[in-house]
Design an enzyme around this catalytic site. Structure first.
Site, PDB file in Angstrom:
ATOM      1  CG  ASN A  43     -42.773  41.743  50.263  1.00  0.00           C
ATOM      2  OD1 ASN A  43     -42.321  41.482  51.930  1.00  0.00           O
ATOM      3  ND2 ASN A  43     -43.974  41.292  49.647  1.00  0.00           N
ATOM      4  CB  CYS A  44     -37.220  45.041  47.816  1.00  0.00           C
ATOM      5  SG  CYS A  44     -36.026  45.798  46.882  1.00  0.00           S
ATOM      6  N   PRO A  45     -39.318  47.796  46.747  1.00  0.00           N
ATOM      7  CG  PRO A  45     -38.857  49.103  45.069  1.00  0.00           C
ATOM      8  CD  PRO A  45     -39.182  47.840  45.695  1.00  0.00           C
TER       9      PRO A  45
END
Length: 78
Positions: free
Chosen positions: A16-18
């Protein structure tokens, strides 16, 4: 439009981000200018993240498409 031939594929599924952006940035740094990086992602935020990343860095988002619940990107290094 069809996807360009990639010189390297990186599977970022489950990240998941980042992390997808950070891993893509690291992979692109190791590629020569003009080559294509193919990314496989599962984070639903990655389409807008990679559009912004390419706009900010000057890399070309050569192609993107959804496939079987994943998001596929082809980024040409500047």
């Amino acid at each position: 439009m069809t996807a360009p031939e990639a010189q390297l594929t990186v599977d970022l599924s489950g990240l998941n981000c980042p992390l997808p952006i950070l891993r893509a940035k690291k992979a692109l740094a190791d590629l020569p200018s003009g080559t294509v990086l193919h990314l496989v992602c599962t984070d639903p935020g990655t389409p807008s993240d990679f559009e912004a990343f390419c706009r900010q860095t000057g890399h070309e988002l050569a192609h993107q498409e959804p496939a079987d619940g994943k998001f596929l990107f082809w980024i040409r290094r500047r």
